[in-house]
Scaffold this motif. Structure first.
Motif, PDB file in Angstrom:
ATOM      1  N   ALA A   1      -2.063  -0.894  -0.864  1.00 13.68           N
ATOM      2  CA  ALA A   1      -2.202  -1.111  -2.308  1.00 13.68           C
ATOM      3  C   ALA A   1      -3.103  -2.282  -2.648  1.00 13.68           C
ATOM      4  O   ALA A   1      -3.682  -2.322  -3.737  1.00 13.68           O
ATOM      5  CB  ALA A   1      -0.826  -1.339  -2.933  1.00 13.68           C
ATOM      6  N   HIS A   2      -3.254  -3.248  -1.727  1.00  9.70           N
ATOM      7  CA  HIS A   2      -4.037  -4.451  -2.042  1.00  9.70           C
ATOM      8  C   HIS A   2      -4.533  -5.084  -0.747  1.00  9.70           C
ATOM      9  O   HIS A   2      -3.781  -5.238   0.219  1.00  9.70           O
ATOM     10  CB  HIS A   2      -3.185  -5.460  -2.828  1.00  9.70           C
ATOM     11  CG  HIS A   2      -1.763  -5.562  -2.348  1.00  9.70           C
ATOM     12  ND1 HIS A   2      -1.388  -6.243  -1.212  1.00  9.70           N
ATOM     13  CD2 HIS A   2      -0.620  -5.041  -2.856  1.00  9.70           C
ATOM     14  CE1 HIS A   2      -0.090  -6.157  -1.042  1.00  9.70           C
ATOM     15  NE2 HIS A   2       0.416  -5.418  -2.023  1.00  9.70           N
ATOM     16  N   VAL A   3      -5.822  -5.446  -0.715  1.00 14.40           N
ATOM     17  CA  VAL A   3      -6.399  -6.119   0.448  1.00 14.40           C
ATOM     18  C   VAL A   3      -7.170  -7.351  -0.019  1.00 14.40           C
ATOM     19  O   VAL A   3      -7.782  -7.345  -1.091  1.00 14.40           O
ATOM     20  CB  VAL A   3      -7.319  -5.196   1.271  1.00 14.40           C
ATOM     21  CG1 VAL A   3      -6.548  -4.051   1.872  1.00 14.40           C
ATOM     22  CG2 VAL A   3      -8.473  -4.674   0.435  1.00 14.40           C
ATOM     23  N   HIS A   4      -7.139  -8.391   0.797  1.00 12.56           N
ATOM     24  CA  HIS A   4      -7.815  -9.642   0.468  1.00 12.56           C
ATOM     25  C   HIS A   4      -7.851 -10.494   1.721  1.00 12.56           C
ATOM     26  O   HIS A   4      -7.257 -10.138   2.765  1.00 12.56           O
ATOM     27  CB  HIS A   4      -7.072 -10.372  -0.654  1.00 12.56           C
ATOM     28  CG  HIS A   4      -5.590 -10.476  -0.415  1.00 12.56           C
ATOM     29  ND1 HIS A   4      -5.034 -11.382   0.459  1.00 12.56           N
ATOM     30  CD2 HIS A   4      -4.544  -9.761  -0.917  1.00 12.56           C
ATOM     31  CE1 HIS A   4      -3.730 -11.242   0.482  1.00 12.56           C
ATOM     32  NE2 HIS A   4      -3.398 -10.245  -0.339  1.00 12.56           N
ATOM     33  N   LEU A   5      -8.508 -11.631   1.652  1.00 10.83           N
ATOM     34  CA  LEU A   5      -8.508 -12.541   2.781  1.00 10.83           C
ATOM     35  C   LEU A   5      -7.075 -12.948   3.137  1.00 10.83           C
ATOM     36  O   LEU A   5      -6.258 -13.182   2.239  1.00 10.83           O
ATOM     37  CB  LEU A   5      -9.296 -13.808   2.433  1.00 10.83           C
ATOM     38  CG  LEU A   5     -10.811 -13.747   2.548  1.00 10.83           C
ATOM     39  CD1 LEU A   5     -11.422 -15.045   2.028  1.00 10.83           C
ATOM     40  CD2 LEU A   5     -11.235 -13.519   3.986  1.00 10.83           C
TER      41      LEU A   5
ATOM     42  N   PRO B   1     -10.536  -0.002  -6.589  1.00 11.06           N
ATOM     43  CA  PRO B   1     -11.678  -0.819  -7.017  1.00 11.06           C
ATOM     44  C   PRO B   1     -11.632  -2.225  -6.441  1.00 11.06           C
ATOM     45  O   PRO B   1     -10.579  -2.719  -6.024  1.00 11.06           O
ATOM     46  CB  PRO B   1     -11.521  -0.847  -8.538  1.00 11.06           C
ATOM     47  CG  PRO B   1     -10.059  -0.649  -8.770  1.00 11.06           C
ATOM     48  CD  PRO B   1      -9.600   0.272  -7.686  1.00 11.06           C
ATOM     49  N   GLY B   2     -12.797  -2.865  -6.462  1.00 13.51           N
ATOM     50  CA  GLY B   2     -12.889  -4.233  -5.983  1.00 13.51           C
ATOM     51  C   GLY B   2     -14.161  -4.461  -5.213  1.00 13.51           C
ATOM     52  O   GLY B   2     -15.136  -3.717  -5.338  1.00 13.51           O
ATOM     53  N   ARG B   3     -14.161  -5.487  -4.388  1.00 13.30           N
ATOM     54  CA  ARG B   3     -15.353  -5.908  -3.650  1.00 13.30           C
ATOM     55  C   ARG B   3     -15.215  -5.570  -2.173  1.00 13.30           C
ATOM     56  O   ARG B   3     -14.198  -5.879  -1.548  1.00 13.30           O
ATOM     57  CB  ARG B   3     -15.523  -7.423  -3.806  1.00 13.30           C
ATOM     58  CG  ARG B   3     -16.757  -7.988  -3.111  1.00 13.30           C
ATOM     59  CD  ARG B   3     -16.740  -9.507  -3.169  1.00 13.30           C
ATOM     60  NE  ARG B   3     -15.643 -10.052  -2.354  1.00 13.30           N
ATOM     61  CZ  ARG B   3     -15.151 -11.271  -2.510  1.00 13.30           C
ATOM     62  NH1 ARG B   3     -15.598 -12.048  -3.469  1.00 13.30           N
ATOM     63  NH2 ARG B   3     -14.181 -11.705  -1.714  1.00 13.30           N
ATOM     64  N   PRO B   4     -16.227  -4.961  -1.587  1.00 13.68           N
ATOM     65  CA  PRO B   4     -16.175  -4.723  -0.141  1.00 13.68           C
ATOM     66  C   PRO B   4     -16.386  -6.028   0.625  1.00 13.68           C
ATOM     67  O   PRO B   4     -16.895  -7.013   0.083  1.00 13.68           O
ATOM     68  CB  PRO B   4     -17.337  -3.756   0.094  1.00 13.68           C
ATOM     69  CG  PRO B   4     -18.318  -4.094  -0.995  1.00 13.68           C
ATOM     70  CD  PRO B   4     -17.476  -4.463  -2.186  1.00 13.68           C
ATOM     71  N   GLY B   5     -15.999  -6.021   1.895  1.00 18.59           N
ATOM     72  CA  GLY B   5     -16.227  -7.192   2.717  1.00 18.59           C
ATOM     73  C   GLY B   5     -17.703  -7.368   3.029  1.00 18.59           C
ATOM     74  O   GLY B   5     -18.365  -6.430   3.481  1.00 18.59           O
ATOM     75  N   ILE B   6     -18.250  -8.547   2.775  1.00 19.71           N
ATOM     76  CA  ILE B   6     -19.673  -8.791   3.015  1.00 19.71           C
ATOM     77  C   ILE B   6     -19.911  -9.813   4.131  1.00 19.71           C
ATOM     78  O   ILE B   6     -21.014  -9.924   4.643  1.00 19.71           O
ATOM     79  CB  ILE B   6     -20.385  -9.245   1.730  1.00 19.71           C
ATOM     80  CG1 ILE B   6     -19.718 -10.497   1.161  1.00 19.71           C
ATOM     81  CG2 ILE B   6     -20.388  -8.136   0.694  1.00 19.71           C
ATOM     82  CD1 ILE B   6     -20.438 -11.081  -0.043  1.00 19.71           C
TER      83      ILE B   6
END
Length: 468
Positions: free
Chosen positions: A280-284, A165-170
């Motif tokens: 397991a985790h993606v972010h900027l 879950p989370g936010r896709p890249g926009i």
């Protein structure tokens, strides 16, 4: 079984996992779908806690001896943190990911461990005894456990149908490793009136002694599909918009587009399969926290898998990997999302955002705030939930602890020489030394018991299994 543990993905997380399993004395196979190691430096810094973990295995000094990797206190939302307010003996180092991977490959190869390349995973099935994996080249590998370290687009995670879950890249921006003229050699984050922004992060020098810089360019009208080719003119245009002619592009080494996706796996453990790193985790990629968090995922999980393979793991030991590391990943996502807002990553120049940043810059001049942000970004603020008083934190490096941990075993500090009889029951897993402050330290360097004599035996059983 072909091997005890299969590691899918030979990036920093997978390489560190291979090293931890080697130290734990279990067999591991490391595979990667790429035909050769990538030359892309997706990350460029090593945190204090990661350096301490490398030091525990005798790897920090050999890594830093391989190049000019300057010290840094890091930054929060593009605001430089003073080096003298990082509360750790090991300040950040600017070490490009390509150098980290090359070092680990050489180190593991010296111990007979090499990544099997051209292994693209196509199928995975697990049962009560192990996991069977199949690859596009026709290879099949049977292992007791699998660690997915195969990145943000993890094939393992996809085959597991694991919730992510989370936010896709926009929106996208460009990150590039470059040589510049006129950059000044300092970290900076600068906007133009139209919202275009340029962030510059020193990366040390290349083999010829020339300064390298991580250049990030973003802002309104500069977000394009991620697979759009990047040109030197696109970078030059961003530099001109922000700096006029004061900063010039001399050489482009590598570039990619990054997005502001923010996702975290709901569960890190799926039976005999474990997700680690970007799987397991993606972010900027702010502050290289993705790479560092992934390396520390491996340090947390490696000794626990070793315990399971050797047969002495307590019943819930493998579950503690999710229990301990999922909150850490969630905290990283939160601080990265806060940073992206404060640094106006979208280039909105919104007055509310600018007012927030201005206030935050003032607060960031306070030494207490600087220390807190430094601890947050360097990984030294990590606390695992554990029974007992004064547990769950990384042990300070006193009395040569980093050298004692190189065996991959636990360490019991018994300065009054009163726990020898109890400790002897776990002597095949825990070393006892009659120095320091009374505490029990796990193989990953975290304190799991401190002081109370009545709680030592339960702690040994909780973390190191039944006595022999």
């Amino acid at each position: 079984m072909d091997t005890d543990v299969l590691i899918v993905g030979a990036g920093p997380t997978g390489l560190m996992m291979a090293e931890e399993l080697r130290v734990a004395g279990v067999s591991a196979v490391l595979v990667d779908k790429l035909p050769q190691r990538s030359d892309l430096s997706r990350a460029g810094g090593v945190q204090s806690r990661t350096l301490a973990a490398l030091d525990q295995r005798g790897l920090m000094e050999p890594l830093l001896a391989r190049g000019d990797f300057p010290k840094s206190a890091g930054h929060f939302a593009g605001i430089q943190l003073p080096l003298d307010n990082v509360g750790d003996r090991l300040p950040w180092r600017s070490v490009p990911q390509v150098d980290i991977e090359a070092f680990f490959e050489d180190h593991l190869a010296a111990h007979g461990i090499r990544a099997r390349r051209d292994h693209e995973l196509v199928d995975l099935a697990q049962d009560g005894d192990g996991v069977t994996t199949a690859f596009a080249n026709g290879t099949t590998i049977r292992s007791r456990y699998v660690v997915a370290a195969d990145g943000a687009h993890s094939k393992v995670r996809s085959l597991l149908r694991a919730d992510f879950p989370g936010r896709p890249g926009i929106k996208t921006v460009i990150a590039a490793d470059v040589r510049l003229a006129g950059a000044g050699g300092e970290m900076s984050h600068t906007w133009s009136d139209d919202g275009t922004w340029v962030a510059l992060f020193p990366l040390g020098t290349d083999p010829q002694g020339r300064p390298l810089t991580r250049l990030v360019v973003g802002g309104p009208g500069r977000s394009v599909p991620r697979d759009t080719p990047i040109t030197e003119e696109e970078l030059r245009d961003g530099l001109r918009t922000v700096f006029d002619d004061r900063v010039q592009l001399l050489e482009l080494r590598y570039s990619r587009r990054i997005t502001n996706a923010a996702r975290q796996a709901a569960q890190y453990r799926h039976g005999r399969v474990f997700l680690a790193g970007d799987a397991a985790h993606v972010h900027l990629p702010l502050g290289a926290q993705g790479m560092n968090t992934g390396i520390q995922d491996a340090v947390n999980l490696g000794w626990k898998l070793g315990a399971a393979v050797h047969g002495w793991a307590p019943p819930r030991l493998l579950d503690t990997y999710h229990d301990e590391r999922h909150p850490v990943g969630a905290a990283v996502l939160r601080n990265v999302q806060a940073q992206s807002l404060i640094m106006d990553w979208l280039g909105t120049r919104d007055p509310d955002v600018m007012a927030t940043r201005s206030l935050f810059q003032d607060l960031a001049q306070l030494p207490a705030v600087q220390r807190r942000l430094g601890d947050l970004l360097s990984g030294t603020a990590i606390r695992y939930e554990m029974p007992g008083v004064d547990t769950g934190h990384a042990a300070s490096d006193v009395d040569g602890l980093h050298e004692l941990l190189r065996s991959g075993r636990g360490v019991l500090f018994d300065p009054a020489d009163q726990f020898g009889k109890i400790a002897d029951l776990w002597s095949d897993r825990v070393d006892r030394v009659t120095i320091g402050t009374p505490m029990l330290v796990r193989p990953d360097g975290y304190v799991c018991w401190a002081g109370d004599p009545d709680e030592l035996e339960p702690a040994l059983g909780r973390w190191f299994g039944e006595p022999r």
